[in-house]
Enzyme design. Structure first.
Site, PDB file in Angstrom:
ATOM      1  N   GLY A   8       0.831  -0.801   0.146  1.00 29.12           N
ATOM      2  CA  GLY A   8       0.282   0.270   0.190  1.00 29.12           C
ATOM      3  C   GLY A   8       1.088   1.037  -0.053  1.00 29.12           C
ATOM      4  CB  CYS A   9       4.655   1.984  -0.531  1.00 25.94           C
ATOM      5  SG  CYS A   9       4.458   1.178  -2.877  1.00 25.94           S
ATOM      6  CE  LYS A  12      -5.658  11.454   1.581  1.00 28.22           C
ATOM      7  NZ  LYS A  12      -6.165  10.705   0.301  1.00 28.22           N
ATOM      8  CG  MET A  13      -1.594   6.281   6.830  1.00 28.77           C
ATOM      9  SD  MET A  13      -0.595   7.330   7.896  1.00 28.77           S
ATOM     10  CE  MET A  13       0.408   6.021   8.384  1.00 28.77           C
ATOM     11  CB  CYS A  85      -1.134  -0.296   9.909  1.00 27.24           C
ATOM     12  SG  CYS A  85       0.445  -1.137  10.948  1.00 27.24           S
ATOM     13  CB  SER A 109      -2.421  -1.573  16.768  1.00 30.79           C
ATOM     14  OG  SER A 109      -2.962  -0.692  17.499  1.00 30.79           O
ATOM     15  CG  MET A 112      -0.557   2.304  13.200  1.00 27.64           C
ATOM     16  SD  MET A 112       0.282   0.508  13.702  1.00 27.64           S
ATOM     17  CE  MET A 112       1.844  -0.265  14.439  1.00 27.64           C
ATOM     18  CG  HIS A 142     -10.578   9.188  10.006  1.00 23.78           C
ATOM     19  ND1 HIS A 142     -11.988   8.943  11.666  1.00 23.78           N
ATOM     20  CD2 HIS A 142      -9.564   9.300  10.438  1.00 23.78           C
ATOM     21  CE1 HIS A 142     -10.871   8.297  12.185  1.00 23.78           C
ATOM     22  NE2 HIS A 142      -9.769   8.643  11.613  1.00 23.78           N
ATOM     23  CE  LYS A 146     -11.312   5.194   9.031  1.00 22.64           C
ATOM     24  NZ  LYS A 146     -10.016   4.456   9.171  1.00 22.64           N
ATOM     25  CB  THR A 153      -8.891   4.822  15.928  1.00 20.78           C
ATOM     26  OG1 THR A 153      -7.725   4.635  15.277  1.00 20.78           O
ATOM     27  CG2 THR A 153      -8.602   5.244  17.523  1.00 20.78           C
TER      28      THR A 153
END
Length: 250
Positions: A8-9, A12-13, A85, A109, A112, A142, A146, A153
């Site tokens: 997933g490079c 955004k993350m 993640c 998780s 993160m 968000h 998203k 979370t």
């Protein structure tokens, strides 16, 4: 040096993790996976994880739930630990992850951020005390891109509150119609708009006073830093299911 395969490079993350990793001496992105590869990442990018032919020490996944099966397969073939993640997994997928972790090294998780995980531990301590005299609501916000709602979370924090209370707790997702709030309800409300990185507001409303426990992420770097920290932590660990509490020693 921990060599990371970033699934997933191009998101955004993924971009935030790539940029932040340039500041690290003990971790680097050795390869990436994205369906729409970019040419300026500084490392080779493959369209599927099955195509990756670069030596790596750990898989870091910030993609989508439907990538899970191929990630688990690649992890098993290459004997690589995984840092998951991604949020929005189904109950069936969560069961699959739990089963996989019995024989493989898995970190998972919903958030993160160090701050969110500290908030989560605060909730473990105070929820049962506050529940008797306070109504509980949760609002999460968000950005408009998203795809899952409520956020992973929000569910993590709600589950922590629920597990701390001895009574049966019901989740109400948004509110409509004509009815009073029941005390054993936790209202969970999602807001989507603009470029909001992430906000979670826990509201404990009592007679004459309101307590709010709030976390606001002002940059994706807080999640990127936690992700890289998890990758470095898990590399030498044996089979099992790990989370941020393990990384932070909480």
């Amino acid at each position: 040096m921990v060599k990371i395969l970033l699934n997933g490079c191009g998101g955004k993350m993924g971009t935030a993790i790539t940029n932040l990793s340039n500041n690290y001496d003990n971790a680097s992105i050795s390869a990436g996976v994205d369906k729409f590869p970019k040419s300026n990442t500084g490392y080779p990018v493959f369209k599927s994880i099955a195509e990756v032919n670069v030596d790596c020490d750990v898989i870091l996944d910030f993609s989508r739930p439907d990538s899970l099966d191929e990630i688990l397969k690649y992890s098993s073939q290459k004997k690589l630990p995984i840092v998951l993640c991604t949020t929005g997994y189904t109950n069936e997928q969560i069961d699959k992850i739990n089963e996989f972790s019995k024989s493989h090294t898995v970190f998972r998780s919903a958030n993160m951020s160090i701050g969110v995980n500290i908030v989560n531990n605060i909730l473990k301590s105070v929820s049962s005390i506050l529940y008797e005299n306070y109504d509980i609501e949760l609002i999460e916000k968000h950005h408009n891109q998203k795809v899952d709602s409520p956020s992973g979370t929000a569910l993590l924090l709600a589950d922590t509150i629920k597990n701390a209370i001895s009574e049966q707790i019901d989740y109400i997702y948004g509110r409509e119609g004509v009815s009073k709030k029941k005390h054993n309800e936790i209202g969970i409300h999602a807001v989507r708009g603009g470029s909001i990185v992430g906000e979670h507001d826990l509201i404990f409303a009592g007679e004459g006073e309101t307590i709010e426990i709030k976390h606001t992420a002002q940059s994706r770097d807080v999640f990127a830093a936690g992700s890289l920290k998890a990758c470095m932590y898990i590399c030498d660990k044996g089979p099992g299911l790990y989370d941020m509490n393990d990384v932070l020693g909480m």
